[in-house]
Design a protein around this motif. Structure first.
Motif, PDB file in Angstrom:
ATOM      1  N   ASN A  66       0.823  -1.209   0.000  1.00 10.88           N
ATOM      2  CA  ASN A  66       0.000   0.000   0.000  1.00 10.88           C
ATOM      3  C   ASN A  66       0.855   1.256   0.000  1.00 10.88           C
ATOM      4  O   ASN A  66       0.482   2.277  -0.588  1.00 10.88           O
ATOM      5  CB  ASN A  66      -0.927   0.012   1.221  1.00 10.88           C
ATOM      6  N   ASP A  71       2.764   1.668  -3.413  1.00 11.39           N
ATOM      7  CA  ASP A  71       1.861   2.000  -4.507  1.00 11.39           C
ATOM      8  C   ASP A  71       1.526   3.488  -4.582  1.00 11.39           C
ATOM      9  O   ASP A  71       0.921   3.938  -5.548  1.00 11.39           O
ATOM     10  CB  ASP A  71       0.562   1.191  -4.360  1.00 11.39           C
ATOM     11  N   GLU A 120      -6.516  10.127  -2.554  1.00 13.50           N
ATOM     12  CA  GLU A 120      -6.225   8.794  -3.102  1.00 13.50           C
ATOM     13  C   GLU A 120      -5.249   7.987  -2.249  1.00 13.50           C
ATOM     14  O   GLU A 120      -5.521   6.817  -1.936  1.00 13.50           O
ATOM     15  CB  GLU A 120      -5.704   8.905  -4.541  1.00 13.50           C
ATOM     16  N   LYS A 157      -6.083   4.382  -0.350  1.00 10.97           N
ATOM     17  CA  LYS A 157      -5.323   3.160  -0.609  1.00 10.97           C
ATOM     18  C   LYS A 157      -4.681   2.617   0.660  1.00 10.97           C
ATOM     19  O   LYS A 157      -4.638   1.402   0.883  1.00 10.97           O
ATOM     20  CB  LYS A 157      -4.258   3.431  -1.676  1.00 10.97           C
ATOM     21  N   LYS A 190     -10.395   1.511  -2.597  1.00  8.17           N
ATOM     22  CA  LYS A 190     -10.119   1.753  -4.008  1.00  8.17           C
ATOM     23  C   LYS A 190     -10.760   3.065  -4.430  1.00  8.17           C
ATOM     24  O   LYS A 190     -11.986   3.213  -4.352  1.00  8.17           O
ATOM     25  CB  LYS A 190     -10.686   0.613  -4.858  1.00  8.17           C
TER      26      LYS A 190
END
Length: 383
Positions: A8, A11, A126, A130, A135
């Motif tokens: 996580n 990303d 965002e 995450k 999502k």
């Protein structure tokens, strides 16, 4: 050993706003209209309150949710200005609005849950979605003047939808939603098991109409979390004081996450905030009037340049389309190199920001005039 880190974390990336700001920072003769930070100083009476808090040794842990007088003052403030009714146990003082968003998402999101966002949108949501295992699902608002509509929202709801974020007034677009528009959204969500996060950090900076909060609507209040703070309203970005409002059944669970996350917001900043919410209620008025003057000036200059723009009715940003075959990022870099002007590339605000630039008018008129002169020069040179 990087492969051992949480996927996580691997990303997510540094905010596109900061990435671009850091890239041009330190270069000579660069004029930057990038950062959304008020150019006003924190009012003196608020600074004095913080100094007195130190002198009176109010430098210890506070109640996890914040000192009671502050939560009571916040309750009075939101009732007076936004017609919202929250008890102290439904108010949590946080380390800025960002932490309020983080602990809320970590309380309500389970792995695989979808969170709906109007794009283009502030890039801070965002990564937090995450990190909570959710999502992000972006809804394209470019054809509705950057306003999320009830129809758009309904079309994107699935059985995995857990939450919708309403960031109005908006960063980066400056648009906001009125009572009628929010009521239509509330009608969509009313009978669904979907939370609403209303990020209202720019709520004191609305220009034509008084800010309306979706939490004023009884039909969705029990599933709504309001996020706000003092960074924009009282020029207190570095003090890191935000707050969230939520029904008691939800607030008590968010408080658990908050407790283990930071224990409490900084005590000294809390006493400064108490001064802001009691004796500083009118502080935002002078700033707001200055922003109106700046907005109108920037709007006229952009229109004379032939720039396609939606006049913002809140916050302190313009988000305008650029006529070029270059990407937003490459266009912004070229502008820095050619005329020494830095604006934020629109794709920092999701893919729906591609082809746009964000200009912050939280700067002096002198700075704005020079910045727009450079923009005009660059546009003429590019045509």
């Amino acid at each position: 050993m990087e492969h051992l880190l949480s996927p996580n974390v691997l990303d997510i990336e540094i905010s596109g706003i900061r990435k671009f700001f850091n890239m041009v920072g330190g270069r000579e003769n660069i004029l930057s209209l990038t950062i959304g930070q008020p150019d006003f100083n924190t009012p003196d009476h608020i600074k004095t309150a913080a100094i007195e808090a130190i002198e009176h040794n109010q430098t210890v842990y506070t109640h996890n949710a914040g000192v009671l007088p502050l939560r009571e003052a916040i309750g009075d403030y939101v009732n007076e200005y936004y017609h919202l009714d929250y008890e102290p146990d439904e108010i949590i003082v946080t380390v800025g609005a960002s932490q309020a968003i983080d602990i809320t998402l970590r309380t309500i999101i389970q792995p695989g849950d979808e969170v709906l966002l109007p794009g283009p949108v502030y890039p801070g949501y965002e990564p937090l979605i995450k990190l909570a295992g959710g999502k992000p699902i972006y809804i394209d608002t470019r054809d509705s003047n950057f306003k999320l509509t009830a129809q758009q929202l309904e079309a994107h709801i699935t059985d995995k939808t857990k939450c919708v974020i309403l960031p109005y007034p908006s960063n980066p677009t400056g648009v906001t939603l009125n009572k009628q528009e929010l009521t239509a959204i509330a009608n969509v969500i009313e009978k669904k098991d979907i939370f609403i996060i209303a990020d209202e950090i720019y709520s004191t900076l609305t220009y034509e109409e008084e800010h309306f909060s979706i939490a004023q609507l009884d039909q969705v209040k029990m599933k709504t979390i309001v996020i706000n703070g003092l960074s924009k309203s009282h020029a207190m970005t570095g003090w890191r004081i935000g707050y969230l409002l939520a029904p008691i059944w939800l607030a008590k669970h968010i408080l658990k996450v908050h407790q283990y996350n930071v224990s409490c917001a900084t005590s000294i900043s809390q006493y400064a905030a108490l001064e802001a919410f009691t004796n500083g209620k009118n502080d935002p008025k002078e700033m707001r009037q200055a922003y109106v003057t700046r907005r109108d000036y920037v709007n006229e200059r952009l229109k004379k340049m032939g720039v396609e723009v939606i006049k913002p009715d809140g916050a302190f940003y313009f988000f305008f389309k650029i006529d070029t075959s270059l990407s937003s990022f490459d266009f912004a870099v070229k502008m820095v190199n050619d005329v020494g002007l830095a604006l934020v590339p629109g794709d920092a605000f999701s893919s729906y920001g591609q082809g746009y630039l964000r200009l912050s008018y939280a700067y002096s008129m002198e700075t704005l005039e020079e910045g727009l002169n450079r923009l005009e020069k660059f546009i003429l040179k590019s045509n």
